[in-house]
Design an enzyme around this catalytic site. Sequence first.
Site, PDB file in Angstrom:
ATOM      1  N   GLY A   1     -17.651  54.580  21.178  1.00  0.00           N
ATOM      2  CA  GLY A   1     -19.656  55.463  21.120  1.00  0.00           C
ATOM      3  C   GLY A   1     -19.815  56.100  22.919  1.00  0.00           C
ATOM      4  N   THR A   2     -18.478  56.175  23.579  1.00  0.00           N
ATOM      5  CA  THR A   2     -18.576  56.740  25.586  1.00  0.00           C
ATOM      6  C   THR A   2     -18.203  58.093  25.062  1.00  0.00           C
ATOM      7  OG1 THR A   2     -17.951  56.136  27.372  1.00  0.00           O
ATOM      8  CG2 THR A   2     -16.752  55.452  26.132  1.00  0.00           C
ATOM      9  N   SER A   3     -18.784  59.353  26.139  1.00  0.00           N
ATOM     10  CA  SER A   3     -17.673  60.493  26.163  1.00  0.00           C
ATOM     11  C   SER A   3     -16.806  60.353  27.097  1.00  0.00           C
ATOM     12  CB  SER A   3     -18.770  61.402  26.413  1.00  0.00           C
ATOM     13  OG  SER A   3     -19.204  60.591  28.346  1.00  0.00           O
TER      14      SER A   3
ATOM     15  N   GLN B   1     -21.280  49.803  29.259  1.00  0.00           N
ATOM     16  CA  GLN B   1     -21.841  50.245  29.949  1.00  0.00           C
ATOM     17  C   GLN B   1     -23.057  50.505  30.140  1.00  0.00           C
ATOM     18  OE1 GLN B   1     -18.671  54.638  30.204  1.00  0.00           O
ATOM     19  NE2 GLN B   1     -18.848  54.341  28.961  1.00  0.00           N
TER      20      GLN B   1
ATOM     21  N   HIS C   1     -21.958  48.747  34.441  1.00  0.00           N
ATOM     22  CA  HIS C   1     -23.025  49.109  35.069  1.00  0.00           C
ATOM     23  C   HIS C   1     -24.679  48.926  34.974  1.00  0.00           C
ATOM     24  CE1 HIS C   1     -20.910  53.214  34.183  1.00  0.00           C
ATOM     25  NE2 HIS C   1     -20.852  52.777  34.832  1.00  0.00           N
TER      26      HIS C   1
ATOM     27  N   ASP D   1     -28.344  48.158  27.847  1.00  0.00           N
ATOM     28  CA  ASP D   1     -29.146  47.313  27.453  1.00  0.00           C
ATOM     29  C   ASP D   1     -28.777  46.410  27.254  1.00  0.00           C
ATOM     30  OD1 ASP D   1     -27.607  47.402  25.192  1.00  0.00           O
ATOM     31  OD2 ASP D   1     -27.953  49.466  24.977  1.00  0.00           O
TER      32      ASP D   1
ATOM     33  N   TYR E   1     -36.800  53.810  35.524  1.00  0.00           N
ATOM     34  CA  TYR E   1     -36.223  52.138  34.554  1.00  0.00           C
ATOM     35  C   TYR E   1     -37.225  51.273  33.640  1.00  0.00           C
ATOM     36  CZ  TYR E   1     -32.113  53.991  36.473  1.00  0.00           C
ATOM     37  OH  TYR E   1     -31.047  54.214  36.816  1.00  0.00           O
TER      38      TYR E   1
ATOM     39  N   GLU F   1     -17.739  61.810  17.584  1.00  0.00           N
ATOM     40  CA  GLU F   1     -16.871  63.162  17.316  1.00  0.00           C
ATOM     41  C   GLU F   1     -15.436  63.132  18.640  1.00  0.00           C
ATOM     42  OE1 GLU F   1     -20.204  65.645  18.604  1.00  0.00           O
ATOM     43  OE2 GLU F   1     -20.214  65.398  20.391  1.00  0.00           O
TER      44      GLU F   1
ATOM     45  N   ARG G   1     -37.670  52.191  30.360  1.00  0.00           N
ATOM     46  CA  ARG G   1     -36.873  52.313  29.715  1.00  0.00           C
ATOM     47  C   ARG G   1     -36.333  51.027  29.354  1.00  0.00           C
ATOM     48  NH1 ARG G   1     -31.553  54.331  32.280  1.00  0.00           N
ATOM     49  NH2 ARG G   1     -30.489  53.694  30.467  1.00  0.00           N
TER      50      ARG G   1
HETATM   51  C1  BJW Z   1     -22.363  58.084  18.621  1.00  0.00           C
HETATM   52  C2  BJW Z   1     -23.542  57.753  18.321  1.00  0.00           C
HETATM   53  C3  BJW Z   1     -22.896  57.554  17.395  1.00  0.00           C
HETATM   54  C4  BJW Z   1     -23.693  59.278  20.391  1.00  0.00           C
HETATM   55  N1  BJW Z   1     -22.357  56.885  16.954  1.00  0.00           N
HETATM   56  N2  BJW Z   1     -21.220  57.243  19.272  1.00  0.00           N
HETATM   57  C5  BJW Z   1     -12.887  59.442  39.805  1.00  0.00           C
HETATM   58  C6  BJW Z   1     -12.761  58.193  40.246  1.00  0.00           C
HETATM   59  C7  BJW Z   1     -13.599  56.647  40.463  1.00  0.00           C
HETATM   60  C8  BJW Z   1     -14.844  57.223  40.398  1.00  0.00           C
HETATM   61  C9  BJW Z   1     -15.336  59.133  40.233  1.00  0.00           C
HETATM   62  C10 BJW Z   1     -14.227  59.600  39.649  1.00  0.00           C
HETATM   63  N3  BJW Z   1     -14.728  61.179  39.557  1.00  0.00           N
HETATM   64  C11 BJW Z   1     -16.431  60.828  40.015  1.00  0.00           C
HETATM   65  C12 BJW Z   1     -16.211  59.445  40.106  1.00  0.00           C
HETATM   66  C13 BJW Z   1     -17.118  59.140  40.759  1.00  0.00           C
HETATM   67  C14 BJW Z   1     -18.878  58.605  39.355  1.00  0.00           C
HETATM   68  C15 BJW Z   1     -18.218  59.234  38.414  1.00  0.00           C
HETATM   69  O1  BJW Z   1     -17.785  59.136  37.972  1.00  0.00           O
HETATM   70  N4  BJW Z   1     -18.413  60.756  38.106  1.00  0.00           N
HETATM   71  C16 BJW Z   1     -18.573  62.077  37.146  1.00  0.00           C
HETATM   72  C17 BJW Z   1     -19.812  62.277  36.493  1.00  0.00           C
HETATM   73  C18 BJW Z   1     -17.615  62.904  37.850  1.00  0.00           C
HETATM   74  N5  BJW Z   1     -18.843  57.191  39.590  1.00  0.00           N
HETATM   75  C19 BJW Z   1     -19.217  56.387  40.324  1.00  0.00           C
HETATM   76  O2  BJW Z   1     -20.268  56.945  40.693  1.00  0.00           O
HETATM   77  C20 BJW Z   1     -19.361  55.411  39.477  1.00  0.00           C
HETATM   78  N6  BJW Z   1     -18.858  54.411  40.225  1.00  0.00           N
HETATM   79  C21 BJW Z   1     -17.879  54.782  41.599  1.00  0.00           C
HETATM   80  O3  BJW Z   1     -17.073  55.304  41.602  1.00  0.00           O
HETATM   81  O4  BJW Z   1     -17.833  54.100  42.354  1.00  0.00           O
HETATM   82  C22 BJW Z   1     -17.006  54.477  43.666  1.00  0.00           C
HETATM   83  C23 BJW Z   1     -15.275  53.083  43.404  1.00  0.00           C
HETATM   84  C24 BJW Z   1     -14.912  53.243  42.556  1.00  0.00           C
HETATM   85  C25 BJW Z   1     -13.495  52.053  42.108  1.00  0.00           C
HETATM   86  C26 BJW Z   1     -13.158  51.835  42.826  1.00  0.00           C
HETATM   87  C27 BJW Z   1     -13.494  52.497  44.405  1.00  0.00           C
HETATM   88  C28 BJW Z   1     -14.814  53.499  44.783  1.00  0.00           C
HETATM   89  C29 BJW Z   1     -20.627  54.613  38.710  1.00  0.00           C
HETATM   90  C30 BJW Z   1     -21.193  55.292  37.634  1.00  0.00           C
HETATM   91  C31 BJW Z   1     -22.551  54.845  37.920  1.00  0.00           C
HETATM   92  C32 BJW Z   1     -22.709  55.422  35.932  1.00  0.00           C
HETATM   93  N7  BJW Z   1     -24.410  55.249  35.922  1.00  0.00           N
HETATM   94  C33 BJW Z   1     -24.454  55.406  34.579  1.00  0.00           C
HETATM   95  C34 BJW Z   1     -25.808  55.869  34.470  1.00  0.00           C
HETATM   96  C35 BJW Z   1     -26.675  54.431  34.834  1.00  0.00           C
HETATM   97  C36 BJW Z   1     -27.348  52.910  34.296  1.00  0.00           C
HETATM   98  C37 BJW Z   1     -28.760  53.854  33.389  1.00  0.00           C
HETATM   99  O5  BJW Z   1     -29.584  54.111  34.255  1.00  0.00           O
HETATM  100  O6  BJW Z   1     -28.507  53.450  32.455  1.00  0.00           O
HETATM  101  O7  BJW Z   1     -24.577  54.928  33.513  1.00  0.00           O
HETATM  102  S1  BJW Z   1     -24.367  57.249  34.678  1.00  0.00           S
HETATM  103  C38 BJW Z   1     -24.506  57.357  32.257  1.00  0.00           C
HETATM  104  O8  BJW Z   1     -23.341  57.290  32.406  1.00  0.00           O
HETATM  105  C39 BJW Z   1     -24.720  55.599  31.983  1.00  0.00           C
HETATM  106  C40 BJW Z   1     -23.488  55.294  31.469  1.00  0.00           C
HETATM  107  O9  BJW Z   1     -23.422  53.820  31.168  1.00  0.00           O
HETATM  108  C41 BJW Z   1     -21.766  56.027  31.735  1.00  0.00           C
HETATM  109  C42 BJW Z   1     -21.738  56.565  30.557  1.00  0.00           C
HETATM  110  O10 BJW Z   1     -22.389  57.611  29.374  1.00  0.00           O
HETATM  111  P1  BJW Z   1     -21.509  57.267  28.480  1.00  0.00           P
HETATM  112  O11 BJW Z   1     -22.380  55.265  27.986  1.00  0.00           O
HETATM  113  O12 BJW Z   1     -20.565  57.646  27.853  1.00  0.00           O
HETATM  114  O13 BJW Z   1     -22.934  57.868  27.412  1.00  0.00           O
HETATM  115  P2  BJW Z   1     -22.747  60.036  26.967  1.00  0.00           P
HETATM  116  O14 BJW Z   1     -24.366  59.995  26.615  1.00  0.00           O
HETATM  117  O15 BJW Z   1     -22.036  61.170  28.324  1.00  0.00           O
HETATM  118  O16 BJW Z   1     -21.833  60.045  25.673  1.00  0.00           O
HETATM  119  C43 BJW Z   1     -22.293  59.326  24.110  1.00  0.00           C
HETATM  120  C44 BJW Z   1     -21.004  59.323  23.302  1.00  0.00           C
HETATM  121  O17 BJW Z   1     -21.901  58.611  22.394  1.00  0.00           O
HETATM  122  C45 BJW Z   1     -20.559  61.051  22.726  1.00  0.00           C
HETATM  123  O18 BJW Z   1     -19.374  61.066  23.302  1.00  0.00           O
HETATM  124  C46 BJW Z   1     -21.698  60.985  21.945  1.00  0.00           C
HETATM  125  O19 BJW Z   1     -20.874  61.703  20.350  1.00  0.00           O
HETATM  126  C47 BJW Z   1     -21.608  59.345  20.906  1.00  0.00           C
HETATM  127  N8  BJW Z   1     -22.290  59.170  20.580  1.00  0.00           N
HETATM  128  N9  BJW Z   1     -24.466  58.775  18.866  1.00  0.00           N
HETATM  129  C48 BJW Z   1     -20.789  56.873  17.416  1.00  0.00           C
HETATM  130  N10 BJW Z   1     -24.464  57.381  15.921  1.00  0.00           N
END
Ligand code: BJW
Length: 246
Positions: free
Chosen positions: A181-183, A96, A114, A99, A56, A209, A59
Amino acid sequence: MTALNSIVLLTGAGISAESGIQTFRASDGLWANHAIEEVATPDAYARNPAKVLDFYNQRRTQLQDPQVAPNAAHLALAKFEQALTAQGGRFTLITQNVDNLHRRAGSQNLIAMHGELQSVFCPACGHRQTWVHDLNSTDLCPVCAESAPLRPDIVWFGEIPYQLDACQAAVEQADLFVSIGTSGQVYPAAGFVALAKSAGALTAELNLEPTRKDFDFCLYGPATQVVPAFFEQLMNQPTQLPSFCQ
Ligand code: BJW
């Protein structure tokens, strides 16, 4: 059709990609070089705080790079918010991203679900504070001075995102929900589109995409192109989605 008065956006790493910030799941993304379970879980932090703090710190340092600045997509959203709220509309931007680019672009009604890179908190008393330099395991809370060190203000896997009730309430009241811009792989954010649909909102995806989510309208291309184009047209014609959406 009535005007789209209440608009909720969900942004992810893709909106900041053209500002020089890595996404997570691309082949050259952050998770390609860092195992999630070693840097983004409470267990990882307990096991090896130095490694997590270093991840961190790097970053956070990157945010100070003058090359890293809000791009045309961040700026278009701030401009749209100003125009919509001036007309009495309701705008909520849920990001999410950890930054600070939406804030620097001027977005006001912003939920950083987040956490934020430039913030730390005390696990003992919950005090949060702005933090722009490196965080070390010897840094203690200025309020309670407990021996538990300060930690990054980041929502790791297994932790509950910030302001989840406010996010869900906004999504349930939206006329239009736009995912940018989220997957859509990380919950609970990934579930917002289904929530919006079930509450009767129109849904749209702006992304490089297609994801596997079910949206009513989609527009694909780099965020710096598709986001300004989409919101400029919406500003001029607030009763319907831009005609170029599929
Ligand atoms: C472009 C582009 C350009 C590229 N122009 N586009 C079901 C229900 C609830 C929870 C779960 C569930 N199943 C599983 C869970 C648990 C878990 C989870 O989801 N796991 C999955 C992996 C399966 N979730 C959690 O643990 C969350 N908490 C939780 O569930 O608590 C319990 C609870 C909740 C609610 C009620 C009761 C209980 C917490 C999640 C924390 C996520 N943290 C992170 C890392 C920390 C932050 C950091 O270090 O920065 O957050 S993970 C990481 O992924 C980060 C992001 O915010 C997050 C999302 O990623 P994002 O932004 O979508 O990025 P990418 O890389 O995946 O996608 C980029 C996209 O951009 C792509 O589509 C590209 O095509 C596109 N792109 N260039 C436009 N130029």
